[in-house]
Motif scaffolding. Structure first.
Motif, PDB file in Angstrom:
ATOM      1  N   PHE A 140      -1.949 -16.887   3.053  1.00  0.00           N
ATOM      2  CA  PHE A 140      -2.749 -15.828   2.466  1.00  0.00           C
ATOM      3  C   PHE A 140      -3.212 -14.808   3.491  1.00  0.00           C
ATOM      4  CE2 PHE A 140      -3.512 -19.592  -0.231  1.00  0.00           C
ATOM      5  CZ  PHE A 140      -2.981 -19.102  -1.411  1.00  0.00           C
ATOM      6  N   VAL A 141      -3.356 -13.587   3.039  1.00  0.00           N
ATOM      7  CA  VAL A 141      -3.946 -12.525   3.848  1.00  0.00           C
ATOM      8  C   VAL A 141      -5.360 -12.294   3.324  1.00  0.00           C
ATOM      9  CG1 VAL A 141      -3.791 -10.125   4.574  1.00  0.00           C
ATOM     10  CG2 VAL A 141      -1.693 -11.464   4.241  1.00  0.00           C
ATOM     11  N   PHE A 142      -6.334 -12.727   4.083  1.00  0.00           N
ATOM     12  CA  PHE A 142      -7.721 -12.629   3.646  1.00  0.00           C
ATOM     13  C   PHE A 142      -8.276 -11.231   3.928  1.00  0.00           C
ATOM     14  CE2 PHE A 142      -7.203 -17.177   3.901  1.00  0.00           C
ATOM     15  CZ  PHE A 142      -7.985 -17.645   2.859  1.00  0.00           C
ATOM     16  N   GLN A 143      -9.006 -10.718   2.945  1.00  0.00           N
ATOM     17  CA  GLN A 143      -9.675  -9.436   3.074  1.00  0.00           C
ATOM     18  C   GLN A 143     -11.183  -9.651   2.977  1.00  0.00           C
ATOM     19  OE1 GLN A 143      -8.078  -6.691   3.794  1.00  0.00           O
ATOM     20  NE2 GLN A 143      -6.014  -7.520   3.529  1.00  0.00           N
ATOM     21  N   PRO A 144     -11.987  -8.816   3.665  1.00  0.00           N
ATOM     22  CA  PRO A 144     -13.436  -8.926   3.508  1.00  0.00           C
ATOM     23  C   PRO A 144     -13.832  -8.811   2.045  1.00  0.00           C
ATOM     24  CG  PRO A 144     -12.888  -7.473   5.331  1.00  0.00           C
ATOM     25  CD  PRO A 144     -11.587  -7.772   4.625  1.00  0.00           C
ATOM     26  N   SER A 145     -14.744  -9.661   1.618  1.00  0.00           N
ATOM     27  CA  SER A 145     -15.173  -9.685   0.219  1.00  0.00           C
ATOM     28  C   SER A 145     -16.670  -9.965   0.159  1.00  0.00           C
ATOM     29  CB  SER A 145     -14.391 -10.754  -0.561  1.00  0.00           C
ATOM     30  OG  SER A 145     -14.802 -10.807  -1.922  1.00  0.00           O
ATOM     31  N   PRO A 146     -17.499  -8.940   0.329  1.00  0.00           N
ATOM     32  CA  PRO A 146     -18.949  -9.153   0.278  1.00  0.00           C
ATOM     33  C   PRO A 146     -19.399  -9.531  -1.125  1.00  0.00           C
ATOM     34  CG  PRO A 146     -18.434  -6.813   0.400  1.00  0.00           C
ATOM     35  CD  PRO A 146     -17.154  -7.539   0.602  1.00  0.00           C
ATOM     36  N   ARG A 147     -20.503 -10.236  -1.202  1.00  0.00           N
ATOM     37  CA  ARG A 147     -21.052 -10.609  -2.501  1.00  0.00           C
ATOM     38  C   ARG A 147     -21.516  -9.369  -3.260  1.00  0.00           C
ATOM     39  NH1 ARG A 147     -24.977 -15.769  -1.181  1.00  0.00           N
ATOM     40  NH2 ARG A 147     -23.349 -17.302  -0.666  1.00  0.00           N
ATOM     41  N   SER A 148     -21.513  -9.460  -4.591  1.00  0.00           N
ATOM     42  CA  SER A 148     -21.945  -8.315  -5.395  1.00  0.00           C
ATOM     43  C   SER A 148     -23.038  -8.705  -6.388  1.00  0.00           C
ATOM     44  CB  SER A 148     -20.753  -7.697  -6.128  1.00  0.00           C
ATOM     45  OG  SER A 148     -20.080  -8.679  -6.912  1.00  0.00           O
ATOM     46  N   VAL A 149     -22.703  -9.548  -7.360  1.00  0.00           N
ATOM     47  CA  VAL A 149     -23.617  -9.853  -8.470  1.00  0.00           C
ATOM     48  C   VAL A 149     -24.050 -11.316  -8.394  1.00  0.00           C
ATOM     49  CG1 VAL A 149     -23.866  -9.854 -10.980  1.00  0.00           C
ATOM     50  CG2 VAL A 149     -22.394  -8.152  -9.876  1.00  0.00           C
ATOM     51  N   VAL A 150     -25.315 -11.582  -8.644  1.00  0.00           N
ATOM     52  CA  VAL A 150     -25.793 -12.963  -8.749  1.00  0.00           C
ATOM     53  C   VAL A 150     -25.121 -13.610  -9.959  1.00  0.00           C
ATOM     54  CG1 VAL A 150     -27.794 -14.438  -9.178  1.00  0.00           C
ATOM     55  CG2 VAL A 150     -27.998 -12.474  -7.638  1.00  0.00           C
ATOM     56  N   PRO A 151     -24.462 -14.759  -9.802  1.00  0.00           N
ATOM     57  CA  PRO A 151     -23.736 -15.361 -10.925  1.00  0.00           C
ATOM     58  C   PRO A 151     -24.667 -15.792 -12.049  1.00  0.00           C
ATOM     59  CG  PRO A 151     -23.848 -16.876  -9.062  1.00  0.00           C
ATOM     60  CD  PRO A 151     -24.366 -15.565  -8.567  1.00  0.00           C
ATOM     61  N   ALA A 152     -24.172 -15.665 -13.274  1.00  0.00           N
ATOM     62  CA  ALA A 152     -24.927 -16.099 -14.452  1.00  0.00           C
ATOM     63  C   ALA A 152     -24.577 -17.554 -14.740  1.00  0.00           C
ATOM     64  CB  ALA A 152     -24.598 -15.208 -15.650  1.00  0.00           C
TER      65      ALA A 152
END
Length: 422
Positions: free
Chosen positions: A247-259
């Motif tokens: 896999f080629v990993f890309q930066p993935s910052p958090r966005s939404v608090v999960p429901a």
């Protein structure tokens, strides 16, 4: 008739250096502090271009607030840092606006919120720019919103609801204020033709995300050494990843608090505490051909105890994962969750590296009893550092990481253990 919103290529276009302590009045608050596009109330949101607020309802809102002059005086000390963000569904049925005000000190910020939350109408007046922004798309302006009689407080977010009616649909919404240090986040959500429970679900997730995003940004801005350590850990992960997987990993910052469902309180606590008491660097990789998703996070906490508390939230997630995955499957499906191992460490060599870890392998079965796929997660900690990884594997997918989901996960966790270890 609705005026279309302009979809933004980025959620915000403000840039400025962020001081470690309180934000300087007049300084631009960066995008990381705001709500961002993602899935809210099980509905995808995109980012629109946020513009100057128009005084659509300002006079009407002012007339309904008994302490309008006090609200004005308090708010005058904390100008908005730009136009904030405007999010919503692509058709404009749901729209959310958030703005962040920068006050000279925490006392001034608290004074504004205390004055505005004195009544629902005054809270609405305090959040007037956000309210005006979520109604700007209407060529024929609906009647002014009618506010509920009460103001609620959920973990520091003061909020109230309102109703209105356009020519095309009944409208419902909510306004909120949150203060932290010398900042105040002002936000409003507006929904047309709301489904049963939709506004309540949107409030819970949006306001939780509002608080999380602001506090997580403030924590990282105030802890540059931890941020540097997190960057170094992320660099080590990116260097290791190509040696063990395709896999080629890309930066993935958090966005939404999960429901998450109620059974996932510990998992939600782990999500919130890691972001507001630690610095996170996240990565994600996807293979569309096999519908495989792999993610990883490196977390740096200020103390070993904080990291241990976070790790403890992962000790008993069997019921949580069962309920979480089952909710997304067709009726009659089943989920089998296995904790690996039941005690001790799952990763080979983890103890030698001073790493504690826990795995969960969840097998998803359809109504006919046949396996649909596998979801695997692992949490690890070493000293004041932590890591998390997850995999979504369809049936029949074989990865170079290992012959089984457990072996795949162990390879990923082993690499993270190396990143975390001495």
């Amino acid at each position: 008739m609705l005026r279309p919103f302009v979809v933004a290529t980025t959620a915000l276009a403000l840039t400025a250096a962020v001081p470690a302590g309180a934000v300087d009045p007049g300084a631009a608050v960066p995008p990381d502090a705001y709500l961002t596009a993602g899935t809210y109330a099980r509905t995808p949101f995109v980012a629109f271009t946020a513009r100057d607020a128009q005084p659509l309802y300002t006079d009407a809102l002012k007339g309904s607030c008994p302490r309008a002059a006090e609200v004005d005086a308090a708010l005058a000390k904390g100008p908005s840092s730009g136009n904030g963000v405007l999010l919503g569904t692509s058709d404009g049925r749901i729209v959310v606006n958030e703005r962040i005000h920068v006050f000279p000190n925490a006392k001034a910020a608290r004074n504004f919120v205390t004055t505005a939350r004195s009544s629902a109408a005054c809270l609405g007046y305090g959040a007037r720019d956000a309210i005006n922004s979520v109604f700007v798309q209407y060529a024929q302006l609906p009647p002014p919103p009618t506010f509920a009689s009460a103001v609620s407080n959920d973990d520091g977010v003061w909020a109230t609801t309102f109703e209105s009616t356009s020519a095309a649909a009944p409208l419902a919404g909510a306004a909120a204020l949150l203060t932290w240090d010398n900042l105040v986040a002002e936000a409003t959500a507006r929904v047309a033709n709301a489904k049963p429970g939709e506004l309540e679900e949107l409030e819970r997730q949006a306001w939780a995300s509002l608080r999380y995003r602001l506090l997580a940004w403030k924590f990282e801005a105030s802890n540059p050494k931890l941020a540097k350590d997190a960057d170094e850990g992320a660099k080590r992960f990116i260097e290791w990843a190509p040696t063990a997987n395709p896999f080629v990993f890309q930066p993935s910052p958090r966005s939404v608090v999960p429901a998450n469902p109620a059974a996932c309180r510990a998992a939600t606590d782990a999500f919130l505490s890691s972001g507001t008491n630690g610095v996170i660097r996240g990565f994600r990789a996807q293979d569309p051909a096999t519908r495989t998703t792999v993610g990883a996070e490196i977390i740096v906490f200020p103390t070993k105890g904080t990291a241990g508390h976070w790790f403890g939230d992962y000790s008993n997630l069997g019921t949580c994962l069962h309920d979480l995955y089952l909710a997304s499957l067709p009726a009659g499906s089943s989920v089998d969750v296995e904790r690996v191992p039941k005690r001790g460490s799952a990763t080979i060599g983890a103890k030698k590296l001073g790493v504690r870890d826990v795995f969960y392998i969840s097998t998803l079965n359809g109504p006919d009893g046949l396996q649909i796929g596998t979801t695997a997660i692992a949490a690890l900690t070493a000293g004041s550092r932590g890591a998390f990884t997850f995999m979504q594997l369809p049936v029949g997918v074989t990865l170079p990481l290992g012959d089984t989901p457990s072996a795949n996960l162990e390879t990923m966790a082993g690499g993270l253990a190396t990143v975390l270890g001495p």
